[in-house]
Design a protein around this motif. Structure first.
Motif, PDB file in Angstrom:
ATOM      1  N   MET A   1       0.837  -1.176   0.000  1.00  0.00           N
ATOM      2  CA  MET A   1       0.000   0.000   0.000  1.00  0.00           C
ATOM      3  C   MET A   1       0.882   1.239   0.000  1.00  0.00           C
ATOM      4  SD  MET A   1      -3.188   0.951   2.464  1.00  0.00           S
ATOM      5  CE  MET A   1      -2.239   1.124   3.939  1.00  0.00           C
ATOM      6  N   LYS A   3       0.937   5.248   0.795  1.00  0.00           N
ATOM      7  CA  LYS A   3       0.276   6.378   1.475  1.00  0.00           C
ATOM      8  C   LYS A   3       0.704   7.674   0.800  1.00  0.00           C
ATOM      9  CE  LYS A   3      -1.761   4.391   5.021  1.00  0.00           C
ATOM     10  NZ  LYS A   3      -3.149   4.445   5.302  1.00  0.00           N
ATOM     11  N   GLU A   7      -5.081  11.292   4.523  1.00  0.00           N
ATOM     12  CA  GLU A   7      -6.358  10.573   4.629  1.00  0.00           C
ATOM     13  C   GLU A   7      -7.537  11.505   4.856  1.00  0.00           C
ATOM     14  OE1 GLU A   7      -5.687   7.584   7.581  1.00  0.00           O
ATOM     15  OE2 GLU A   7      -4.182   6.585   6.348  1.00  0.00           O
ATOM     16  N   GLU A  15      -7.195   2.501  -0.769  1.00  0.00           N
ATOM     17  CA  GLU A  15      -5.821   2.123  -0.500  1.00  0.00           C
ATOM     18  C   GLU A  15      -5.136   2.154  -1.858  1.00  0.00           C
ATOM     19  OE1 GLU A  15      -5.435  -1.575   1.516  1.00  0.00           O
ATOM     20  OE2 GLU A  15      -6.634  -0.908   3.218  1.00  0.00           O
ATOM     21  N   GLY A  44      -5.998   2.324  -6.991  1.00  0.00           N
ATOM     22  CA  GLY A  44      -6.574   2.341  -5.654  1.00  0.00           C
ATOM     23  C   GLY A  44      -7.878   1.567  -5.603  1.00  0.00           C
ATOM     24  N   ASN A  46     -11.328   1.015  -2.822  1.00  0.00           N
ATOM     25  CA  ASN A  46     -12.027   1.126  -1.555  1.00  0.00           C
ATOM     26  C   ASN A  46     -13.011  -0.035  -1.465  1.00  0.00           C
ATOM     27  OD1 ASN A  46     -14.398   1.871  -2.972  1.00  0.00           O
ATOM     28  ND2 ASN A  46     -14.114   4.049  -2.593  1.00  0.00           N
TER      29      ASN A  46
END
Length: 114
Positions: A1, A3, A7, A15, A44, A46
């Motif tokens: 993952m 970042k 967020e 992610e 990504g 979700n």
């Protein structure tokens, strides 16, 4: 993952995973010049859907497929500078990096507006 986004401002809640240029799906082939320029893209997911993010600056000239990539998110640290594109001076737009994002349908291998 991976970042990449703060967020608190990631509108997708996904992610994210960084991918190499050669992994770009065929449905996003029109984004290849932009992906080659930055050397990667991101995927990504979700709970409900998939997304693809094409790196670029917050400039109309770097927005891929105008009608499909409707969301732009700054990388971490760029949130303080984020505003509507029309409200940011052109010289500042050149310094704000992030990703142009749209939905990705893996089943039908199509890009979708969010």
């Amino acid at each position: 993952m991976y970042k990449i986004f703060d967020e608190s401002i990631d509108e997708t809640g996904a992610e994210w995973y960084r991918k190499k240029t050669e992994e770009l799906p065929g449905c996003a082939s029109q984004c290849l010049p932009q992906v080659e320029k930055y050397g990667h893209f991101i995927i990504g997911r979700n709970e409900k859907r998939w997304f693809i993010g094409i790196p670029g600056r917050f400039m109309k000239a770097e927005k891929p497929v105008q009608d499909i990539f409707t969301l732009w998110q700054p990388i971490r640290g760029g949130e303080a500078l984020y505003d509507k594109l029309e409200n940011i001076p052109e010289n500042l737009q050149e310094n704000i990096y992030g990703y142009w994002i749209c939905g990705l349908c893996p089943k039908w291998r199509r890009l979708q507006p969010i």
